[in-house]
Design a protein around this motif. Structure first.
Motif, PDB file in Angstrom:
ATOM      1  N   GLU A  17       6.082   0.403   5.731  1.00  0.00           N
ATOM      2  CA  GLU A  17       7.025  -0.667   5.383  1.00  0.00           C
ATOM      3  C   GLU A  17       6.384  -2.049   5.571  1.00  0.00           C
ATOM      4  OE1 GLU A  17       9.871  -0.147   3.915  1.00  0.00           O
ATOM      5  OE2 GLU A  17      10.135   2.002   4.249  1.00  0.00           O
ATOM      6  N   GLU A  50      11.324  -5.712   3.439  1.00  0.00           N
ATOM      7  CA  GLU A  50      10.411  -4.658   3.907  1.00  0.00           C
ATOM      8  C   GLU A  50      10.138  -4.786   5.403  1.00  0.00           C
ATOM      9  OE1 GLU A  50      10.125  -2.312   2.069  1.00  0.00           O
ATOM     10  OE2 GLU A  50      10.421  -3.134   0.076  1.00  0.00           O
ATOM     11  N   HIS A  53      12.962  -3.258   7.076  1.00  0.00           N
ATOM     12  CA  HIS A  53      12.855  -1.795   7.058  1.00  0.00           C
ATOM     13  C   HIS A  53      11.929  -1.322   8.178  1.00  0.00           C
ATOM     14  CE1 HIS A  53      13.768  -1.794   2.428  1.00  0.00           C
ATOM     15  NE2 HIS A  53      14.817  -2.134   3.156  1.00  0.00           N
ATOM     16  N   GLN A 127      16.433   3.213  -1.408  1.00  0.00           N
ATOM     17  CA  GLN A 127      15.341   3.460  -2.361  1.00  0.00           C
ATOM     18  C   GLN A 127      15.851   3.567  -3.793  1.00  0.00           C
ATOM     19  OE1 GLN A 127      12.734   2.307  -0.238  1.00  0.00           O
ATOM     20  NE2 GLN A 127      11.939   3.173  -2.136  1.00  0.00           N
ATOM     21  N   GLU A 130      16.211   0.026  -4.809  1.00  0.00           N
ATOM     22  CA  GLU A 130      14.896  -0.619  -4.987  1.00  0.00           C
ATOM     23  C   GLU A 130      14.301  -0.248  -6.344  1.00  0.00           C
ATOM     24  OE1 GLU A 130      14.222  -2.931  -3.044  1.00  0.00           O
ATOM     25  OE2 GLU A 130      13.753  -2.350  -0.976  1.00  0.00           O
TER      26      GLU A 130
HETATM   27 MG    MG Z   1      11.164  -0.507   2.164  1.00  0.00          MG
END
Ligand code: MG
Length: 171
Positions: A17, A50, A53, A127, A130
């Protein structure tokens, strides 16, 4: 105690990440140099997400009394021929991350680690979003990117993206 394999994969995901954050900062760099500040903004915010995450995986391991091991973060070294290449690399990267999350989920499923599975549920959904976002960006670029006015408008739209903290919060 978490299963050894699950714990190792969760640990590796912290690094993955952070690497994603690094990669997106590099994308932002590319667009900043081209004067496309809206695209740069979009990827800078992506990088912030990120990092969030990474911190969630970090916190989850700590909350489960697991040792966190921080490894070196890889260097983003892709060279891009055009703007669209960057966008496509973004989608490709998210597809890779999806496979990583699925892989951890499969390992947790195998040992009936329901706690990790529940934690990962958020990432499974994330995800999906994303990949949709990366795909949408490619579609918009295909539609409007070849026209200077279209590109200007798209850049303006992406300049409007604002950071939002993740909906998953770990105490
Ligand atoms: Mg990520």
């Amino acid at each position: 105690m978490l299963d050894k394999k699950v714990s190792k994969l969760l640990n590796e995901q912290i690094n993955n990440e952070f690497y994603s954050a690094y990669l997106y900062l590099d994308f932002a760099n590319y667009f900043e140099a081209k004067g496309l500040d809206g695209f740069a903004n979009w990827y800078k915010i992506q990088a912030q997400e990120e990092r969030d995450h990474a911190m969630l995986f970090y916190q989850f391991l700590q909350n489960n009394s697991e040792k966190v091991t921080l490894e070196a973060i890889g260097k983003p070294d892709k060279v891009f021929a055009c703007d669209m290449d960057v966008l496509k690399a973004g989608l490709g990267h998210e597809q890779l991350v999806t496979s990583m999350i699925n892989n951890i989920y499969a390992a947790a499923y195998e040992v009936k680690d329901f706690r990790t599975m529940q934690f990962l549920d958020w990432f499974i959904k994330e995800q999906g979003e994303e990949e949709t976002n990366a795909n949408d960006l490619i579609t918009k670029m295909e539609l409007f990117g070849s026209d200077p006015k279209g590109l200007y408008m798209l850049n303006q739209e992406l300049a409007g993206r604002v950071y939002a903290a993740p909906s998953l919060v770990l105490d």
